[in-house]
Design a protein around this motif. Structure first.
Motif, PDB file in Angstrom:
ATOM      1  N   ARG A 130      41.027  42.576  48.493  1.00  0.00           N
ATOM      2  CA  ARG A 130      41.524  41.538  49.401  1.00  0.00           C
ATOM      3  C   ARG A 130      41.474  40.163  48.762  1.00  0.00           C
ATOM      4  N   CYS A 131      42.467  39.353  49.099  1.00  0.00           N
ATOM      5  CA  CYS A 131      42.511  37.969  48.620  1.00  0.00           C
ATOM      6  C   CYS A 131      42.803  37.041  49.793  1.00  0.00           C
ATOM      7  N   ASP A 132      41.947  36.029  49.959  1.00  0.00           N
ATOM      8  CA  ASP A 132      42.183  34.974  50.960  1.00  0.00           C
ATOM      9  C   ASP A 132      42.561  33.698  50.208  1.00  0.00           C
ATOM     10  N   PRO A 133      43.826  33.293  50.259  1.00  0.00           N
ATOM     11  CA  PRO A 133      44.232  32.109  49.479  1.00  0.00           C
ATOM     12  C   PRO A 133      43.802  30.820  50.176  1.00  0.00           C
ATOM     13  N   ILE A 134      44.033  29.728  49.509  1.00  0.00           N
ATOM     14  CA  ILE A 134      43.786  28.419  50.114  1.00  0.00           C
ATOM     15  C   ILE A 134      44.828  28.201  51.214  1.00  0.00           C
ATOM     16  N   SER A 135      44.361  27.728  52.349  1.00  0.00           N
ATOM     17  CA  SER A 135      45.253  27.519  53.488  1.00  0.00           C
ATOM     18  C   SER A 135      46.399  26.580  53.109  1.00  0.00           C
ATOM     19  N   GLY A 136      47.610  26.984  53.444  1.00  0.00           N
ATOM     20  CA  GLY A 136      48.775  26.137  53.157  1.00  0.00           C
ATOM     21  C   GLY A 136      49.434  26.435  51.823  1.00  0.00           C
ATOM     22  N   HIS A 137      48.805  27.243  50.995  1.00  0.00           N
ATOM     23  CA  HIS A 137      49.435  27.595  49.714  1.00  0.00           C
ATOM     24  C   HIS A 137      50.470  28.686  49.948  1.00  0.00           C
ATOM     25  N   VAL A 138      51.699  28.403  49.551  1.00  0.00           N
ATOM     26  CA  VAL A 138      52.771  29.364  49.819  1.00  0.00           C
ATOM     27  C   VAL A 138      52.831  30.469  48.769  1.00  0.00           C
ATOM     28  N   SER A 139      52.395  30.162  47.552  1.00  0.00           N
ATOM     29  CA  SER A 139      52.506  31.139  46.467  1.00  0.00           C
ATOM     30  C   SER A 139      51.185  31.850  46.260  1.00  0.00           C
ATOM     31  N   LEU A 140      51.258  33.143  46.034  1.00  0.00           N
ATOM     32  CA  LEU A 140      50.064  33.941  45.780  1.00  0.00           C
ATOM     33  C   LEU A 140      50.365  34.909  44.656  1.00  0.00           C
ATOM     34  N   PHE A 141      49.434  35.017  43.739  1.00  0.00           N
ATOM     35  CA  PHE A 141      49.634  35.826  42.535  1.00  0.00           C
ATOM     36  C   PHE A 141      48.473  36.797  42.382  1.00  0.00           C
ATOM     37  N   TRP A 142      48.754  37.956  41.836  1.00  0.00           N
ATOM     38  CA  TRP A 142      47.725  38.907  41.413  1.00  0.00           C
ATOM     39  C   TRP A 142      47.844  39.094  39.901  1.00  0.00           C
ATOM     40  N   TYR A 143      46.660  39.142  39.254  1.00  0.00           N
ATOM     41  CA  TYR A 143      46.593  39.375  37.823  1.00  0.00           C
ATOM     42  C   TYR A 143      45.568  40.467  37.550  1.00  0.00           C
ATOM     43  N   GLN A 144      45.769  41.159  36.435  1.00  0.00           N
ATOM     44  CA  GLN A 144      44.804  42.161  35.977  1.00  0.00           C
ATOM     45  C   GLN A 144      44.278  41.687  34.630  1.00  0.00           C
ATOM     46  N   GLN A 145      42.956  41.666  34.495  1.00  0.00           N
ATOM     47  CA  GLN A 145      42.384  41.223  33.234  1.00  0.00           C
ATOM     48  C   GLN A 145      41.516  42.326  32.659  1.00  0.00           C
ATOM     49  N   ALA A 146      42.006  42.957  31.603  1.00  0.00           N
ATOM     50  CA  ALA A 146      41.227  43.983  30.911  1.00  0.00           C
ATOM     51  C   ALA A 146      40.261  43.292  29.959  1.00  0.00           C
ATOM     52  N   LEU A 147      39.237  44.013  29.566  1.00  0.00           N
ATOM     53  CA  LEU A 147      38.194  43.452  28.706  1.00  0.00           C
ATOM     54  C   LEU A 147      38.813  42.909  27.419  1.00  0.00           C
ATOM     55  N   GLY A 148      38.488  41.654  27.108  1.00  0.00           N
ATOM     56  CA  GLY A 148      38.946  41.061  25.856  1.00  0.00           C
ATOM     57  C   GLY A 148      40.365  40.547  25.861  1.00  0.00           C
ATOM     58  N   GLN A 149      41.036  40.641  27.016  1.00  0.00           N
ATOM     59  CA  GLN A 149      42.427  40.194  27.110  1.00  0.00           C
ATOM     60  C   GLN A 149      42.529  39.007  28.058  1.00  0.00           C
ATOM     61  N   GLY A 150      43.657  38.292  27.969  1.00  0.00           N
ATOM     62  CA  GLY A 150      43.943  37.287  28.980  1.00  0.00           C
ATOM     63  C   GLY A 150      44.445  37.974  30.246  1.00  0.00           C
ATOM     64  N   MET A 171      55.774  27.637  43.307  1.00  0.00           N
ATOM     65  CA  MET A 171      55.683  28.102  41.918  1.00  0.00           C
ATOM     66  C   MET A 171      55.773  26.915  40.959  1.00  0.00           C
ATOM     67  N   GLY A 172      54.946  26.940  39.959  1.00  0.00           N
ATOM     68  CA  GLY A 172      54.970  25.912  38.923  1.00  0.00           C
ATOM     69  C   GLY A 172      53.800  24.962  39.041  1.00  0.00           C
ATOM     70  N   TYR A 173      53.270  24.812  40.248  1.00  0.00           N
ATOM     71  CA  TYR A 173      52.102  23.973  40.431  1.00  0.00           C
ATOM     72  C   TYR A 173      50.864  24.718  39.929  1.00  0.00           C
ATOM     73  N   GLU A 174      49.783  23.958  39.694  1.00  0.00           N
ATOM     74  CA  GLU A 174      48.579  24.608  39.179  1.00  0.00           C
ATOM     75  C   GLU A 174      48.094  25.665  40.155  1.00  0.00           C
ATOM     76  N   GLN A 175      47.529  26.712  39.594  1.00  0.00           N
ATOM     77  CA  GLN A 175      47.045  27.812  40.410  1.00  0.00           C
ATOM     78  C   GLN A 175      45.541  27.695  40.562  1.00  0.00           C
ATOM     79  N   TYR A 176      45.075  28.068  41.730  1.00  0.00           N
ATOM     80  CA  TYR A 176      43.647  28.088  42.029  1.00  0.00           C
ATOM     81  C   TYR A 176      43.227  29.546  42.098  1.00  0.00           C
ATOM     82  N   PHE A 177      42.260  29.883  41.273  1.00  0.00           N
ATOM     83  CA  PHE A 177      41.878  31.281  41.147  1.00  0.00           C
ATOM     84  C   PHE A 177      40.664  31.619  42.000  1.00  0.00           C
TER      85      PHE A 177
END
Lengths: 113, 117
Positions: free
Chosen positions: A22-42, A98-104
């Motif tokens: 589950r992901c709860d984004p910052i209120s009012g943020h329209v864009s939401l992204f999912w990423y997968q980070q394997a060990l040693g990778q970005g 999209m394009g604005y800084e992302q908050y993780f």
């Protein structure tokens, strides 16, 4: 104000089990992204929502991965029939358009045994 | 597949020294470049969002430059401190011509910076 939160922080699943992250984004943020980070990778892009619309799911590695954001706020990433190669940290981020800084969020560390 | 490369992969720097590292990205269809700092056990934190060729941005002792024509960005840290130890990630956003808008972020693998006291 509250940042992006994710739950659970850690998940151990037996191979073949289904998991939901589950992901709860910052209120009012329209864009939401999912990423997968394997060990040693970005982080690697999985999918992107603008409000409730999933605009890009090109990064989802297989049809066992499914993401939704039905009301344009909370999002769930579901992985069916987990495999060992799914073990990774799953990061969620939100932003203004999209394009604005992302908050993780802090990520969910998934270990499949 | 978009190629975003960061170098070096890791870097050890003496406290007080200045350092810099590189992010290279495709020079076509540029929309934006982001820099993030990721400390162990914390969330990645945005440092800079860069959109214009020739952009220079600064936050305290950290600054970044952008060259979209040749496809690279430099991150500089002046007078390194132990709290600068982290992985520094750059992320490229590609412009999409059809319907406007942009792609999701493509991250590099990061530069792992260790500041030695």
């Amino acid at each position: 104000g509250a940042g992006v939160s994710q739950s659970p922080r850690y998940k151990v699943a037996k191979r073949g089990q289904d998991v939901a992250l589950r992901c709860d984004p910052i209120s009012g943020h329209v864009s939401l992204f999912w990423y997968q980070q394997a060990l040693g990778q970005g982080p690697e892009f999985l999918t992107y929502f603008q409000n409730e619309a999933q605009l890009d799911k090109s990064g989802l590695p297989s049809d066992r991965f499914f993401a939704e954001r039905p009301e344009g706020s909370v999002s769930t990433l579901k992985i069916q029939r987990t495999q060992q190669e799914d073990s990774a940290v799953y990061l969620c981020a939100s932003s203004l358009p999209m394009g604005y800084e992302q908050y993780f969020g802090p990520g969910t560390r998934l270990t499949v045994t | 597949i978009l190629n975003v490369e960061q170098s070096p992969q890791s870097l050890h720097v003496q406290e007080g020294d200045s350092t810099n590292f590189t992010c290279s990205f495709p020079s076509s269809n540029f929309y934006a470049l982001h820099w993030y700092r990721w400390e162990t056990a914390k969330s990645p934190e945005a440092l800079f969002v860069m959109t214009l060729n020739g952009d220079e941005k600064k936050k305290g002792r950290i600054s970044a430059t952008l060259n979209t024509k040749e496809g690279y960005s430099y991150l500089y840290i002046k007078g390194s401190q132990p709290e600068d130890s982290a992985t520094y990630l750059c992320a490229f956003i590609r412009a999409l011509y059809s319907g406007g808008g942009a792609d999701g972020l493509t991250f590099g693998k990061g530069t792992h910076l260790i500041i030695q006291p």
